[in-house]
Design a protein around this motif. Structure first.
Motif, PDB file in Angstrom:
ATOM      1  N   THR A   1       0.837  -1.194   0.000  1.00  0.00           N
ATOM      2  CA  THR A   1       0.000   0.000   0.000  1.00  0.00           C
ATOM      3  C   THR A   1       0.874   1.246   0.000  1.00  0.00           C
ATOM      4  O   THR A   1       2.099   1.154   0.152  1.00  0.00           O
ATOM      5  CB  THR A   1      -0.948   0.011   1.225  1.00  0.00           C
ATOM      6  OG1 THR A   1      -1.906   1.043   1.074  1.00  0.00           O
ATOM      7  CG2 THR A   1      -0.184   0.213   2.534  1.00  0.00           C
ATOM      8  N   THR A   2       0.234   2.363  -0.152  1.00  0.00           N
ATOM      9  CA  THR A   2       0.893   3.660  -0.007  1.00  0.00           C
ATOM     10  C   THR A   2       0.103   4.453   1.020  1.00  0.00           C
ATOM     11  O   THR A   2      -1.119   4.562   0.923  1.00  0.00           O
ATOM     12  CB  THR A   2       0.935   4.424  -1.342  1.00  0.00           C
ATOM     13  OG1 THR A   2       1.600   3.609  -2.311  1.00  0.00           O
ATOM     14  CG2 THR A   2       1.674   5.738  -1.191  1.00  0.00           C
ATOM     15  N   ILE A   3       0.801   4.968   1.998  1.00  0.00           N
ATOM     16  CA  ILE A   3       0.174   5.762   3.056  1.00  0.00           C
ATOM     17  C   ILE A   3       0.343   7.236   2.709  1.00  0.00           C
ATOM     18  O   ILE A   3       1.468   7.703   2.526  1.00  0.00           O
ATOM     19  CB  ILE A   3       0.806   5.457   4.424  1.00  0.00           C
ATOM     20  CG1 ILE A   3       0.568   3.988   4.792  1.00  0.00           C
ATOM     21  CG2 ILE A   3       0.278   6.407   5.500  1.00  0.00           C
ATOM     22  CD1 ILE A   3       1.349   3.516   6.001  1.00  0.00           C
ATOM     23  N   GLU A   4      -0.778   7.942   2.610  1.00  0.00           N
ATOM     24  CA  GLU A   4      -0.739   9.395   2.421  1.00  0.00           C
ATOM     25  C   GLU A   4      -0.475   9.996   3.787  1.00  0.00           C
ATOM     26  O   GLU A   4      -1.263   9.809   4.712  1.00  0.00           O
ATOM     27  CB  GLU A   4      -2.059   9.906   1.843  1.00  0.00           C
ATOM     28  CG  GLU A   4      -2.385   9.376   0.456  1.00  0.00           C
ATOM     29  CD  GLU A   4      -1.452   9.892  -0.631  1.00  0.00           C
ATOM     30  OE1 GLU A   4      -0.918  11.018  -0.497  1.00  0.00           O
ATOM     31  OE2 GLU A   4      -1.253   9.158  -1.622  1.00  0.00           O
ATOM     32  N   ARG A   5       0.635  10.703   3.926  1.00  0.00           N
ATOM     33  CA  ARG A   5       1.043  11.215   5.230  1.00  0.00           C
ATOM     34  C   ARG A   5       0.183  12.395   5.670  1.00  0.00           C
ATOM     35  O   ARG A   5      -0.089  13.289   4.887  1.00  0.00           O
ATOM     36  CB  ARG A   5       2.508  11.633   5.185  1.00  0.00           C
ATOM     37  CG  ARG A   5       3.368  10.420   4.847  1.00  0.00           C
ATOM     38  CD  ARG A   5       4.792  10.544   5.234  1.00  0.00           C
ATOM     39  NE  ARG A   5       4.907  10.835   6.653  1.00  0.00           N
ATOM     40  CZ  ARG A   5       5.805  11.670   7.153  1.00  0.00           C
ATOM     41  NH1 ARG A   5       6.659  12.273   6.366  1.00  0.00           N
ATOM     42  NH2 ARG A   5       5.858  11.882   8.435  1.00  0.00           N
ATOM     43  N   THR A   6      -0.211  12.372   6.927  1.00  0.00           N
ATOM     44  CA  THR A   6      -0.936  13.506   7.505  1.00  0.00           C
ATOM     45  C   THR A   6      -0.294  13.925   8.825  1.00  0.00           C
ATOM     46  O   THR A   6       0.004  15.083   9.025  1.00  0.00           O
ATOM     47  CB  THR A   6      -2.424  13.171   7.744  1.00  0.00           C
ATOM     48  OG1 THR A   6      -2.519  12.007   8.545  1.00  0.00           O
ATOM     49  CG2 THR A   6      -3.158  12.955   6.432  1.00  0.00           C
ATOM     50  N   SER A   7      -0.080  12.945   9.722  1.00  0.00           N
ATOM     51  CA  SER A   7       0.574  13.228  10.998  1.00  0.00           C
ATOM     52  C   SER A   7       1.356  11.994  11.417  1.00  0.00           C
ATOM     53  O   SER A   7       1.061  10.876  10.970  1.00  0.00           O
ATOM     54  CB  SER A   7      -0.465  13.566  12.073  1.00  0.00           C
ATOM     55  OG  SER A   7      -1.186  12.405  12.431  1.00  0.00           O
TER      56      SER A   7
ATOM     57  N   ARG B   1       1.224   9.985 -13.126  1.00  0.00           N
ATOM     58  CA  ARG B   1      -0.140   9.666 -12.687  1.00  0.00           C
ATOM     59  C   ARG B   1      -0.187   8.558 -11.642  1.00  0.00           C
ATOM     60  O   ARG B   1      -1.259   8.224 -11.150  1.00  0.00           O
ATOM     61  CB  ARG B   1      -0.987   9.234 -13.884  1.00  0.00           C
ATOM     62  CG  ARG B   1      -1.279  10.371 -14.809  1.00  0.00           C
ATOM     63  CD  ARG B   1      -2.402   9.986 -15.727  1.00  0.00           C
ATOM     64  NE  ARG B   1      -2.195  10.643 -17.008  1.00  0.00           N
ATOM     65  CZ  ARG B   1      -2.623  10.194 -18.154  1.00  0.00           C
ATOM     66  NH1 ARG B   1      -3.294   9.069 -18.195  1.00  0.00           N
ATOM     67  NH2 ARG B   1      -2.390  10.850 -19.263  1.00  0.00           N
ATOM     68  N   HIS B   2       0.953   7.975 -11.336  1.00  0.00           N
ATOM     69  CA  HIS B   2       0.978   6.824 -10.433  1.00  0.00           C
ATOM     70  C   HIS B   2       2.035   7.000  -9.343  1.00  0.00           C
ATOM     71  O   HIS B   2       2.834   6.101  -9.086  1.00  0.00           O
ATOM     72  CB  HIS B   2       1.262   5.541 -11.228  1.00  0.00           C
ATOM     73  CG  HIS B   2       0.198   5.196 -12.208  1.00  0.00           C
ATOM     74  ND1 HIS B   2       0.226   5.619 -13.506  1.00  0.00           N
ATOM     75  CD2 HIS B   2      -0.936   4.482 -12.059  1.00  0.00           C
ATOM     76  CE1 HIS B   2      -0.851   5.161 -14.135  1.00  0.00           C
ATOM     77  NE2 HIS B   2      -1.569   4.477 -13.277  1.00  0.00           N
ATOM     78  N   LYS B   3       2.021   8.137  -8.664  1.00  0.00           N
ATOM     79  CA  LYS B   3       3.026   8.418  -7.628  1.00  0.00           C
ATOM     80  C   LYS B   3       2.966   7.381  -6.499  1.00  0.00           C
ATOM     81  O   LYS B   3       3.997   6.920  -6.026  1.00  0.00           O
ATOM     82  CB  LYS B   3       2.844   9.826  -7.053  1.00  0.00           C
ATOM     83  CG  LYS B   3       3.050  10.935  -8.059  1.00  0.00           C
ATOM     84  CD  LYS B   3       4.487  11.052  -8.453  1.00  0.00           C
ATOM     85  CE  LYS B   3       4.693  12.286  -9.319  1.00  0.00           C
ATOM     86  NZ  LYS B   3       6.012  12.327  -9.888  1.00  0.00           N
ATOM     87  N   GLY B   4       1.761   7.026  -6.063  1.00  0.00           N
ATOM     88  CA  GLY B   4       1.618   6.038  -4.996  1.00  0.00           C
ATOM     89  C   GLY B   4       2.173   4.681  -5.398  1.00  0.00           C
ATOM     90  O   GLY B   4       2.802   3.988  -4.589  1.00  0.00           O
ATOM     91  N   LEU B   5       1.958   4.301  -6.647  1.00  0.00           N
ATOM     92  CA  LEU B   5       2.475   3.033  -7.145  1.00  0.00           C
ATOM     93  C   LEU B   5       4.004   3.059  -7.191  1.00  0.00           C
ATOM     94  O   LEU B   5       4.661   2.064  -6.857  1.00  0.00           O
ATOM     95  CB  LEU B   5       1.890   2.730  -8.525  1.00  0.00           C
ATOM     96  CG  LEU B   5       2.241   1.388  -9.158  1.00  0.00           C
ATOM     97  CD1 LEU B   5       1.910   0.231  -8.226  1.00  0.00           C
ATOM     98  CD2 LEU B   5       1.518   1.237 -10.488  1.00  0.00           C
ATOM     99  N   ILE B   6       4.571   4.194  -7.569  1.00  0.00           N
ATOM    100  CA  ILE B   6       6.034   4.334  -7.567  1.00  0.00           C
ATOM    101  C   ILE B   6       6.567   4.119  -6.158  1.00  0.00           C
ATOM    102  O   ILE B   6       7.554   3.416  -5.951  1.00  0.00           O
ATOM    103  CB  ILE B   6       6.465   5.712  -8.114  1.00  0.00           C
ATOM    104  CG1 ILE B   6       6.190   5.784  -9.617  1.00  0.00           C
ATOM    105  CG2 ILE B   6       7.936   5.992  -7.822  1.00  0.00           C
ATOM    106  CD1 ILE B   6       6.375   7.170 -10.210  1.00  0.00           C
ATOM    107  N   ASP B   7       5.902   4.718  -5.163  1.00  0.00           N
ATOM    108  CA  ASP B   7       6.338   4.570  -3.771  1.00  0.00           C
ATOM    109  C   ASP B   7       6.270   3.113  -3.315  1.00  0.00           C
ATOM    110  O   ASP B   7       7.167   2.624  -2.630  1.00  0.00           O
ATOM    111  CB  ASP B   7       5.494   5.450  -2.843  1.00  0.00           C
ATOM    112  CG  ASP B   7       5.683   6.929  -3.124  1.00  0.00           C
ATOM    113  OD1 ASP B   7       6.787   7.330  -3.550  1.00  0.00           O
ATOM    114  OD2 ASP B   7       4.723   7.692  -2.928  1.00  0.00           O
ATOM    115  N   ARG B   8       5.201   2.394  -3.685  1.00  0.00           N
ATOM    116  CA  ARG B   8       5.077   0.973  -3.343  1.00  0.00           C
ATOM    117  C   ARG B   8       6.162   0.145  -4.015  1.00  0.00           C
ATOM    118  O   ARG B   8       6.749  -0.742  -3.406  1.00  0.00           O
ATOM    119  CB  ARG B   8       3.712   0.428  -3.765  1.00  0.00           C
ATOM    120  CG  ARG B   8       2.604   0.738  -2.808  1.00  0.00           C
ATOM    121  CD  ARG B   8       1.374  -0.087  -3.079  1.00  0.00           C
ATOM    122  NE  ARG B   8       0.797   0.044  -4.405  1.00  0.00           N
ATOM    123  CZ  ARG B   8      -0.003   1.024  -4.788  1.00  0.00           C
ATOM    124  NH1 ARG B   8      -0.318   1.989  -3.953  1.00  0.00           N
ATOM    125  NH2 ARG B   8      -0.509   1.045  -6.001  1.00  0.00           N
TER     126      ARG B   8
END
Length: 155
Positions: A39-45, A124-131
């Motif tokens: 998964t990719t976690i969108e950071r908030t805190s 278009r796939h930043k989260g996929l790149i991170d994974r």
């Protein structure tokens, strides 16, 4: 070498590609041979990031966190690497898990190249790149570990 000194062959590890906006997360199969993006976690805190990672750690019975450390191209630790270390130490303490680092230079570039090879747009796939980067980090750690295990068995 005593049996306690030998590396444990099977281990549940979590690979993390830490960034300012997102954290890529990867896990390994039960044999410790293959890393895959989870998964990719969108950071908030920090607290929310820890809770999301804690859920994955609990679900997968993770024993070690493997974190990509962004060395500079000359091999030194720059500002971003120190930020990653700071986060990793806090995370390891919060989850009561050991943290190991892997040189992550060029893993995001490699992940982008994998997307291009799949005819997908990296922008278009930043989260996929991170994974994918997290899985490359974890795979590197698994490969090194497996090599060390085989050397210790043969010694």
């Amino acid at each position: 070498m005593t049996p306690q000194d030998q590396p444990q062959l099977f281990i549940s590890a979590l690979g993390l590609d830490f960034g300012r906006k997102r954290i890529g997360v990867a896990g390994c199969d039960g044999t410790g041979l293959i890393a895959t993006g989870i998964t990719t976690i969108e950071r908030t805190s920090f607290d929310r990031d820890v809770q999301e990672i804690r859920n994955i750690v609990h679900e997968r019975q993770v024993q070690v966190l493997v974190i990509g450390l962004p060395y500079s191209m000359d091999g030194t630790l720059g500002f971003q690497a120190r930020q990653v270390q700071k986060f990793a130490k806090k995370l390891g303490k919060a989850l009561q898990l050991p943290v190991e680092y892997v040189d992550e230079r060029l893993t995001s570039f490699q992940a982008e190249q994998l997307l291009i090879a799949e005819n997908r747009s990296p922008s278009r796939h930043k989260g996929l790149i991170d994974r994918k980067a997290a899985s490359l980090i974890l795979q590197q750690w698994l490969d090194i570990r497996r090599g060390n295990f085989h050397r210790s068995v043969l010694a």
